[in-house]
Design an enzyme around this catalytic site. Sequence first.
Site, PDB file in Angstrom:
ATOM      1  N   ASP A  99     -48.610 -98.504 -66.493  1.00 51.69           N
ATOM      2  CA  ASP A  99     -47.365 -97.816 -66.176  1.00 51.69           C
ATOM      3  C   ASP A  99     -47.690 -96.332 -66.143  1.00 51.69           C
ATOM      4  OD1 ASP A  99     -44.530 -97.343 -65.993  1.00 51.69           O
ATOM      5  OD2 ASP A  99     -44.259 -99.219 -67.106  1.00 51.69           O
ATOM      6  N   ASP A 205     -43.503 -94.908 -62.690  1.00 50.89           N
ATOM      7  CA  ASP A 205     -42.170 -94.815 -63.275  1.00 50.89           C
ATOM      8  C   ASP A 205     -41.341 -93.714 -62.621  1.00 50.89           C
ATOM      9  OD1 ASP A 205     -40.525 -95.616 -65.775  1.00 50.89           O
ATOM     10  OD2 ASP A 205     -40.544 -93.432 -65.899  1.00 50.89           O
ATOM     11  N   GLU A 263     -41.324 -97.049 -58.650  1.00 48.50           N
ATOM     12  CA  GLU A 263     -39.955 -97.383 -59.048  1.00 48.50           C
ATOM     13  C   GLU A 263     -39.003 -96.372 -58.415  1.00 48.50           C
ATOM     14  OE1 GLU A 263     -37.175 -97.870 -63.040  1.00 48.50           O
ATOM     15  OE2 GLU A 263     -38.564 -96.199 -62.848  1.00 48.50           O
ATOM     16  N   HIS A 338     -38.027-104.764 -68.214  1.00 43.01           N
ATOM     17  CA  HIS A 338     -37.708-104.313 -69.573  1.00 43.01           C
ATOM     18  C   HIS A 338     -36.474-103.429 -69.621  1.00 43.01           C
ATOM     19  CE1 HIS A 338     -39.649-101.106 -67.530  1.00 43.01           C
ATOM     20  NE2 HIS A 338     -39.304-100.264 -68.497  1.00 43.01           N
ATOM     21  N   ASP A 339     -35.823-103.186 -68.473  1.00 42.89           N
ATOM     22  CA  ASP A 339     -34.657-102.301 -68.445  1.00 42.89           C
ATOM     23  C   ASP A 339     -33.345-103.048 -68.291  1.00 42.89           C
ATOM     24  OD1 ASP A 339     -36.095 -99.953 -68.759  1.00 42.89           O
ATOM     25  OD2 ASP A 339     -36.249 -99.561 -66.612  1.00 42.89           O
TER      26      ASP A 339
HETATM   27  O1  ISL Z   1     -30.763 -94.661 -63.306  1.00 42.94           O
HETATM   28  C1  ISL Z   1     -31.379 -95.508 -62.752  1.00 42.94           C
HETATM   29  C2  ISL Z   1     -31.153 -95.882 -61.317  1.00 42.94           C
HETATM   30  O2  ISL Z   1     -29.835 -96.257 -61.050  1.00 42.94           O
HETATM   31  C3  ISL Z   1     -32.379 -96.216 -63.535  1.00 42.94           C
HETATM   32  O3  ISL Z   1     -32.632 -97.492 -63.081  1.00 42.94           O
HETATM   33  C4  ISL Z   1     -33.681 -95.458 -63.632  1.00 42.94           C
HETATM   34  O4  ISL Z   1     -34.416 -95.569 -62.468  1.00 42.94           O
HETATM   35  C5  ISL Z   1     -34.427 -96.042 -64.741  1.00 42.94           C
HETATM   36  O5  ISL Z   1     -33.691 -95.839 -65.920  1.00 42.94           O
HETATM   37  C6  ISL Z   1     -35.814 -95.464 -64.903  1.00 42.94           C
HETATM   38  O6  ISL Z   1     -36.469 -96.277 -65.831  1.00 42.94           O
HETATM   39  C7  ISL Z   1     -37.764 -95.972 -66.196  1.00 42.94           C
HETATM   40  O7  ISL Z   1     -37.873 -94.675 -66.733  1.00 42.94           O
HETATM   41  C8  ISL Z   1     -37.203 -94.447 -67.975  1.00 42.94           C
HETATM   42  C9  ISL Z   1     -37.501 -95.531 -69.007  1.00 42.94           C
HETATM   43  O8  ISL Z   1     -36.620 -95.402 -70.081  1.00 42.94           O
HETATM   44  C10 ISL Z   1     -37.393 -96.924 -68.429  1.00 42.94           C
HETATM   45  O9  ISL Z   1     -37.756 -97.875 -69.382  1.00 42.94           O
HETATM   46  C11 ISL Z   1     -38.271 -96.953 -67.223  1.00 42.94           C
HETATM   47  O10 ISL Z   1     -38.352 -98.225 -66.631  1.00 42.94           O
HETATM   48  C12 ISL Z   1     -37.661 -93.126 -68.466  1.00 42.94           C
HETATM   49  O11 ISL Z   1     -39.067 -93.072 -68.425  1.00 42.94           O
END
Ligand code: ISL
Length: 557
Positions: A99, A205, A263, A338-339
């Site tokens: 990641d 990320d 992402e 994981h989100d």
């Molecule tokens: O707000 C968003 C889009 O509508 C979220 O999906 C955003 O893209 C997401 O929260 C990003 O996640 C990633 O980065 C974060 C971390 O907490 C998450 O676990 C990770 O997947 C900050 O690094």
Amino acid sequence: KVGKTWWKETVVYQIYPASFKDSNGDGLGDIPGIISKIPYIASLGVNAVWLSPIYASPQHDMGYDISDYRDIHGPYGTLDDFQRLIDELHKNQIKLLMDLVVNHTSDEHSWFKESRSSKQTPKRNWYFWRDPKYDADGNRQEPNNWRSIFGGSAWHYDEATDQYYLALFLPSQPDLNWSNADMRQATYDDMRFWLDRGVDGFRIDSMNLMSKHPDLPDAKVIRPKEKYQDGSEFFASGPKMHDYIREMRTEVFDHYDAMTVGELGFTKDEQSVSEYVAKDRHELNMVFTGDIVDMDFGPGGKYERDDFHPRKIRHITNMWQCALPKFDGWNSVYLDNHDSGRSLSRYASDKPEHRIASAKMLATYLLTLAGTPFLLAGQEFGMANLGKDYGAESYIDVEAKNAYNAILEQRGGAESSMGDVLREMQLKARDHGRLPVQWDDSPNAGFTTPDAKPWMTINKDHVEWNAANQQDDDDSVLSFYKHLLQLRKDHAGLLVYGSYTPLKERRPGRWSSDQEQSISAAKYDGYEVLVSNGQSEFADGSVRLGAYGTVVLLKQQ
Ligand code: ISL
């Protein structure tokens, strides 16, 4: 017609290191624990592992706040352990994706410490520092009205230099300023550090947040009652985004056979997404768009009610499956990460009578679409969300907690008014995707030693739902996943490289997945059943689907 490469034929297995397997009884997963499970991972038939962050970190956001890109978080192990992990995976023909969290660092990273130390340091500009604004009464205000993704202002005042810094996630996750060329080069060096050790690629990320509108303008006021507003129009997919990706490619990725998956939060339209993955742009191999995990968000956000309807999945799926091939772009396919909550509980059913069929139905979706599938550890044997008997105190992740507290405050602090929010948390909170993996039915589920204190709740349903008791059962969810993973290999021409055409959407009206459906059409004459989850019948060219039924028909040659 589609060019063949290894990353198209890959199925990726996501490991959340804290929750996978603890080797030393401290209640937290670790790298030696992952190594001990490589035979299991190999037995599934996946060809890559995506490891959520394992770098040195104060863990305010479970490692998505990195304080040293070249070291491992102590409780997870050492660089030697990590090298052993790569080598052991490779011996089993499994690639490793890391990641890459470079939209922001931890505030404990030496870069940020130096940056905040004075306005004159060369690293000042590696982050976003801005002067305060003052209102008519002389009160200090943030430089703009952006809301952080985890709530509150995205700006944080630092007394030492009388300026604010930008942090789109937690205050302890300051955003890096990608317009600074020195910062970019330092990041590329850190990427090479891992690729040189044999890492096969990155899940990048929050990729599209790396380029912000240079003026950082105020967001439009959509919710006048709230002080901070959604500024994503100005911080997602900004004007330099594609320059940065192309530079990253020529500086780093092109020198390795590295797989890249970016992402993309907030960016959901076909044109913008295609700019990241269209083949002739030479940017990323694939992206995650957020619409699959956002599809049951309410109008006011994640923890508001939405009437989720299966039609949404169909729409989103049809859209991306049809869109990207037009640009020679490649899809990623996922339901869980994981989100979010587990798709089984969120979009299908974890009720005892439906759980097996539901898990198998989702498996069929994931592993027969066009694109590279990503599955989250535990999904392959039907892990579910925490049940209704777990209260708000069981949720420890910062995202749900912050959201819960903000809504509680708006409602004047009355816990009794929070039932609706708790229900949404029971469906969608990130905690569910982070539950320790349920290896067996022993106390602590074989995740850690029976007398250890696991870092987070172990779902009590592990007594019935665990990997061990599905291992030798041909009808289990686990066996079904293995079967489908094998089918993808046997029918790669079709299941990996085939093209996707949606059938006519025949029922525009409302239906729900636990009702029986029958689809009769002469056109299915001459087909045979390739996959069924036991909830379908196929005879005389017509299909009957029971609750959560799924079937894949193959045209006889
Ligand atoms: O707000 C968003 C889009 O509508 C979220 O999906 C955003 O893209 C997401 O929260 C990003 O996640 C990633 O980065 C974060 C971390 O907490 C998450 O676990 C990770 O997947 C900050 O690094």
